[in-house]
Design a protein around this motif. Structure first.
Motif, PDB file in Angstrom:
ATOM      1  N   ASP A  48       0.825  -1.215   0.000  1.00  0.00           N
ATOM      2  CA  ASP A  48       0.000   0.000   0.000  1.00  0.00           C
ATOM      3  C   ASP A  48       0.857   1.262   0.000  1.00  0.00           C
ATOM      4  O   ASP A  48       0.518   2.254  -0.634  1.00  0.00           O
ATOM      5  CB  ASP A  48      -0.941   0.014   1.215  1.00  0.00           C
ATOM      6  CG  ASP A  48      -2.000  -1.070   1.121  1.00  0.00           C
ATOM      7  OD1 ASP A  48      -2.316  -1.497  -0.010  1.00  0.00           O
ATOM      8  OD2 ASP A  48      -2.516  -1.485   2.171  1.00  0.00           O
ATOM      9  N   GLU A  52       0.576   3.964  -2.981  1.00  0.00           N
ATOM     10  CA  GLU A  52       0.252   5.371  -2.705  1.00  0.00           C
ATOM     11  C   GLU A  52       1.359   6.302  -3.186  1.00  0.00           C
ATOM     12  O   GLU A  52       1.091   7.390  -3.685  1.00  0.00           O
ATOM     13  CB  GLU A  52      -0.011   5.579  -1.208  1.00  0.00           C
ATOM     14  CG  GLU A  52      -1.324   4.985  -0.737  1.00  0.00           C
ATOM     15  CD  GLU A  52      -2.521   5.433  -1.552  1.00  0.00           C
ATOM     16  OE1 GLU A  52      -2.694   6.650  -1.761  1.00  0.00           O
ATOM     17  OE2 GLU A  52      -3.283   4.560  -2.008  1.00  0.00           O
ATOM     18  N   THR A  53       2.601   5.862  -3.050  1.00  0.00           N
ATOM     19  CA  THR A  53       3.733   6.667  -3.523  1.00  0.00           C
ATOM     20  C   THR A  53       3.668   6.838  -5.031  1.00  0.00           C
ATOM     21  O   THR A  53       3.830   7.948  -5.550  1.00  0.00           O
ATOM     22  CB  THR A  53       5.073   6.013  -3.112  1.00  0.00           C
ATOM     23  OG1 THR A  53       5.108   5.912  -1.687  1.00  0.00           O
ATOM     24  CG2 THR A  53       6.250   6.838  -3.593  1.00  0.00           C
ATOM     25  N   LYS A  55       1.053   6.675  -6.888  1.00  0.00           N
ATOM     26  CA  LYS A  55      -0.130   7.478  -7.243  1.00  0.00           C
ATOM     27  C   LYS A  55       0.144   8.975  -7.137  1.00  0.00           C
ATOM     28  O   LYS A  55      -0.558   9.779  -7.752  1.00  0.00           O
ATOM     29  CB  LYS A  55      -1.322   7.094  -6.359  1.00  0.00           C
ATOM     30  CG  LYS A  55      -1.944   5.777  -6.773  1.00  0.00           C
ATOM     31  CD  LYS A  55      -3.176   5.459  -5.951  1.00  0.00           C
ATOM     32  CE  LYS A  55      -3.830   4.180  -6.432  1.00  0.00           C
ATOM     33  NZ  LYS A  55      -4.986   3.815  -5.613  1.00  0.00           N
ATOM     34  N   LYS A  56       1.181   9.353  -6.383  1.00  0.00           N
ATOM     35  CA  LYS A  56       1.540  10.767  -6.263  1.00  0.00           C
ATOM     36  C   LYS A  56       1.987  11.356  -7.603  1.00  0.00           C
ATOM     37  O   LYS A  56       2.050  12.566  -7.751  1.00  0.00           O
ATOM     38  CB  LYS A  56       2.652  10.947  -5.224  1.00  0.00           C
ATOM     39  CG  LYS A  56       2.188  10.734  -3.808  1.00  0.00           C
ATOM     40  CD  LYS A  56       3.327  10.884  -2.826  1.00  0.00           C
ATOM     41  CE  LYS A  56       2.845  10.574  -1.413  1.00  0.00           C
ATOM     42  NZ  LYS A  56       3.956  10.532  -0.459  1.00  0.00           N
TER      43      LYS A  56
END
Length: 67
Positions: A48, A52-53, A55-56
């Motif tokens: 996760d 999330e990284t 998706k930045k």
């Protein structure tokens, strides 16, 4: 150390540059396959966190699995 495979919707060197920038902050080993829109990350971090990284970057990101 586990290698995680991600699909990242990259279309150019600028896109892969954005991926490089965010992953360098995590201090992980990674490889970018721009023609196939894949990113391989060698890390024991939580999936996760890696997702999330990525998706930045503002790109569409999908976790494919471990390799």
């Amino acid at each position: 150390m586990t290698t995680h495979e991600f699909f990242v919707d990259m279309t150019c060197e600028g896109c892969s540059g954005a991926v490089t920038r965010v992953l360098n902050k995590l201090d992980v080993k990674f490889d970018i396959d721009l023609p196939n829109k894949k990113v391989f990350i060698e890390s024991d971090k939580n999936t996760d966190v890696l997702l999330e990284t990525l998706k930045k970057t503002g790109k569409t990101v999908t976790y494919i699995g471990t390799k």
